[in-house]
Design a protein around this motif. Sequence first.
Motif, mmCIF file in Angstrom:
data_model
loop_
_atom_site.group_PDB
_atom_site.id
_atom_site.type_symbol
_atom_site.label_atom_id
_atom_site.label_comp_id
_atom_site.label_asym_id
_atom_site.label_seq_id
_atom_site.Cartn_x
_atom_site.Cartn_y
_atom_site.Cartn_z
ATOM 1 N N CYS A 56 0.736 -1.114 -0.134
ATOM 2 C CA CYS A 56 -0.124 0.192 0.001
ATOM 3 C C CYS A 56 0.894 1.215 0.186
ATOM 4 C CB CYS A 56 -0.909 -0.160 1.005
ATOM 5 S SG CYS A 56 -2.174 1.421 1.506
ATOM 6 N N PHE A 57 2.041 1.230 0.782
ATOM 7 C CA PHE A 57 2.822 2.491 0.895
ATOM 8 C C PHE A 57 3.487 2.638 -0.546
ATOM 9 C CE2 PHE A 57 6.955 4.251 1.885
ATOM 10 C CZ PHE A 57 6.750 5.347 2.317
ATOM 11 N N ALA A 58 4.178 1.631 -0.968
ATOM 12 C CA ALA A 58 4.747 1.602 -2.282
ATOM 13 C C ALA A 58 3.752 2.304 -3.407
ATOM 14 C CB ALA A 58 5.323 0.276 -2.812
ATOM 15 N N ARG A 59 2.484 1.751 -3.404
ATOM 16 C CA ARG A 59 1.758 2.318 -4.464
ATOM 17 C C ARG A 59 1.329 3.780 -4.194
ATOM 18 N NH1 ARG A 59 -2.406 -2.952 -4.070
ATOM 19 N NH2 ARG A 59 -1.269 -4.198 -5.623
ATOM 20 N N ALA A 60 1.215 4.035 -2.845
ATOM 21 C CA ALA A 60 0.916 5.374 -2.533
ATOM 22 C C ALA A 60 2.241 6.425 -2.995
ATOM 23 C CB ALA A 60 0.801 5.705 -1.086
ATOM 24 N N VAL A 61 3.415 5.919 -2.897
ATOM 25 C CA VAL A 61 4.421 6.916 -3.222
ATOM 26 C C VAL A 61 4.901 6.559 -4.675
ATOM 27 C CG1 VAL A 61 5.282 7.278 -0.821
ATOM 28 C CG2 VAL A 61 6.093 5.152 -2.060
ATOM 29 N N ARG A 62 4.473 5.635 -5.289
ATOM 30 C CA ARG A 62 4.665 5.049 -6.550
ATOM 31 C C ARG A 62 6.418 4.598 -6.749
ATOM 32 N NH1 ARG A 62 1.574 9.374 -7.114
ATOM 33 N NH2 ARG A 62 3.223 10.682 -7.778
ATOM 34 N N ASN A 63 7.046 4.097 -5.712
ATOM 35 C CA ASN A 63 8.404 3.772 -5.604
ATOM 36 C C ASN A 63 8.549 2.548 -4.808
ATOM 37 O OD1 ASN A 63 9.851 4.723 -3.279
ATOM 38 N ND2 ASN A 63 8.750 6.780 -4.096
ATOM 39 N N TRP A 64 9.794 1.985 -4.596
ATOM 40 C CA TRP A 64 10.067 0.917 -3.948
ATOM 41 C C TRP A 64 11.265 1.189 -2.832
ATOM 42 C CZ3 TRP A 64 6.446 -2.911 -3.746
ATOM 43 C CH2 TRP A 64 5.885 -3.059 -4.644
ATOM 44 N N GLY A 65 11.181 2.503 -2.617
ATOM 45 C CA GLY A 65 12.463 2.940 -1.815
ATOM 46 C C GLY A 65 12.678 2.460 -0.305
ATOM 47 N N TRP A 66 11.546 2.373 0.165
ATOM 48 C CA TRP A 66 11.453 1.594 1.387
ATOM 49 C C TRP A 66 11.897 0.105 1.629
ATOM 50 C CZ3 TRP A 66 7.839 -1.520 4.477
ATOM 51 C CH2 TRP A 66 8.283 -1.909 5.526
ATOM 52 N N GLN A 67 11.236 -0.446 0.720
ATOM 53 C CA GLN A 67 11.322 -1.742 0.636
ATOM 54 C C GLN A 67 12.848 -2.180 0.164
ATOM 55 O OE1 GLN A 67 8.898 -0.305 -0.516
ATOM 56 N NE2 GLN A 67 6.920 -1.319 -0.152
ATOM 57 N N GLN A 68 13.449 -1.396 -0.852
ATOM 58 C CA GLN A 68 14.828 -1.316 -1.191
ATOM 59 C C GLN A 68 15.816 -1.290 -0.121
ATOM 60 O OE1 GLN A 68 14.538 1.385 -4.422
ATOM 61 N NE2 GLN A 68 15.331 -0.269 -5.635
ATOM 62 N N TRP A 69 15.391 -0.374 0.902
ATOM 63 C CA TRP A 69 16.116 -0.052 2.090
ATOM 64 C C TRP A 69 16.199 -1.357 2.965
ATOM 65 C CZ3 TRP A 69 15.455 -0.353 7.377
ATOM 66 C CH2 TRP A 69 16.506 -0.116 8.153
ATOM 67 N N VAL A 70 15.079 -1.969 3.258
ATOM 68 C CA VAL A 70 15.126 -3.254 3.978
ATOM 69 C C VAL A 70 15.984 -4.356 3.408
ATOM 70 C CG1 VAL A 70 13.560 -4.825 4.794
ATOM 71 C CG2 VAL A 70 12.550 -2.621 4.698
ATOM 72 N N ALA A 71 15.800 -4.409 2.047
ATOM 73 C CA ALA A 71 16.715 -5.505 1.386
ATOM 74 C C ALA A 71 18.124 -5.174 1.471
ATOM 75 C CB ALA A 71 16.342 -5.656 0.071
ATOM 76 N N HIS A 72 18.233 -3.786 1.273
ATOM 77 C CA HIS A 72 19.680 -3.458 1.293
ATOM 78 C C HIS A 72 20.356 -3.731 2.691
ATOM 79 C CE1 HIS A 72 23.346 -1.281 0.188
ATOM 80 N NE2 HIS A 72 23.084 -0.259 1.123
ATOM 81 N N SER A 73 19.588 -3.318 3.766
ATOM 82 C CA SER A 73 19.909 -3.509 5.105
ATOM 83 C C SER A 73 20.345 -4.985 5.528
ATOM 84 C CB SER A 73 19.003 -2.725 5.965
ATOM 85 O OG SER A 73 17.951 -3.508 6.120
ATOM 86 N N CYS A 74 19.764 -5.768 4.773
ATOM 87 C CA CYS A 74 20.080 -7.339 4.768
ATOM 88 C C CYS A 74 20.933 -7.703 3.800
ATOM 89 C CB CYS A 74 18.624 -7.978 4.582
ATOM 90 S SG CYS A 74 17.292 -7.561 5.773
ATOM 91 N N GLY A 75 21.619 -6.767 3.194
ATOM 92 C CA GLY A 75 22.782 -7.373 2.206
ATOM 93 C C GLY A 75 22.304 -7.973 0.824
ATOM 94 N N MET A 76 21.142 -7.675 0.479
ATOM 95 C CA MET A 76 20.349 -8.022 -0.743
ATOM 96 C C MET A 76 19.979 -7.023 -1.442
ATOM 97 S SD MET A 76 18.073 -11.133 0.939
ATOM 98 C CE MET A 76 18.820 -12.057 2.295
ATOM 99 N N ASP A 77 19.550 -7.261 -2.725
ATOM 100 C CA ASP A 77 19.148 -6.428 -3.516
ATOM 101 C C ASP A 77 17.424 -6.812 -4.083
ATOM 102 O OD1 ASP A 77 21.003 -4.731 -3.851
ATOM 103 O OD2 ASP A 77 22.136 -5.868 -5.337
ATOM 104 N N MET A 78 16.851 -5.946 -4.417
ATOM 105 C CA MET A 78 15.463 -6.446 -4.814
ATOM 106 C C MET A 78 15.558 -6.671 -6.539
ATOM 107 S SD MET A 78 12.672 -3.955 -2.792
ATOM 108 C CE MET A 78 11.363 -4.546 -4.267
ATOM 109 N N VAL A 79 14.887 -7.559 -6.978
ATOM 110 C CA VAL A 79 14.951 -7.763 -8.415
ATOM 111 C C VAL A 79 13.415 -8.069 -8.816
ATOM 112 C CG1 VAL A 79 17.195 -8.369 -8.810
ATOM 113 C CG2 VAL A 79 15.704 -10.127 -8.285
ATOM 114 N N PRO A 80 12.941 -7.664 -9.839
ATOM 115 C CA PRO A 80 11.580 -8.041 -10.135
ATOM 116 C C PRO A 80 11.560 -9.809 -10.501
ATOM 117 C CG PRO A 80 12.399 -6.330 -11.584
ATOM 118 C CD PRO A 80 13.451 -6.942 -10.694
ATOM 119 N N ARG A 81 10.377 -10.289 -10.212
ATOM 120 C CA ARG A 81 10.351 -11.631 -10.330
ATOM 121 C C ARG A 81 9.669 -11.996 -11.584
ATOM 122 N NH1 ARG A 81 6.563 -13.372 -5.831
ATOM 123 N NH2 ARG A 81 4.976 -12.312 -6.985
#
Length: 105
Positions: A56-81
């Motif tokens: 819901c947050f990503a749709r509201a802001v039209r980006n994945w910034g927060w989710q990318q930070w979560v992945a980055h903080s775990c040493g990972m990157d987000m990639v489209p499935r």
Amino acid sequence: MHLVGLCRTSGDAVLLAIRVAKKSQRQVANDIGMEPAQLSRIISGNAHMPADMALCFARAVRNWGWQQWVAHSCGMDMVPRTESAEEKLARLEAENAELRMRAAA
């Protein structure tokens, strides 16, 4: 990703996502059904963004910034499935069946 890497906290990443969207905190809070004061607490670090509000947050802001930070903080990157043709067909059939049920009701 460079900007996401500069965020030290989840609140920083939430604020970055909001700023990239060029929306106010109040607008985003209203868009996701959250009290503006709660979003302010999340940004200041006194509360956390509920994981079940991620989409819901990503749709509201039209980006994945927060989710990318979560992945980055775990040493990972987000990639489209990617989905196979069979998976896509199954998903579309399920969506079609759901729409038919709604139309029949």
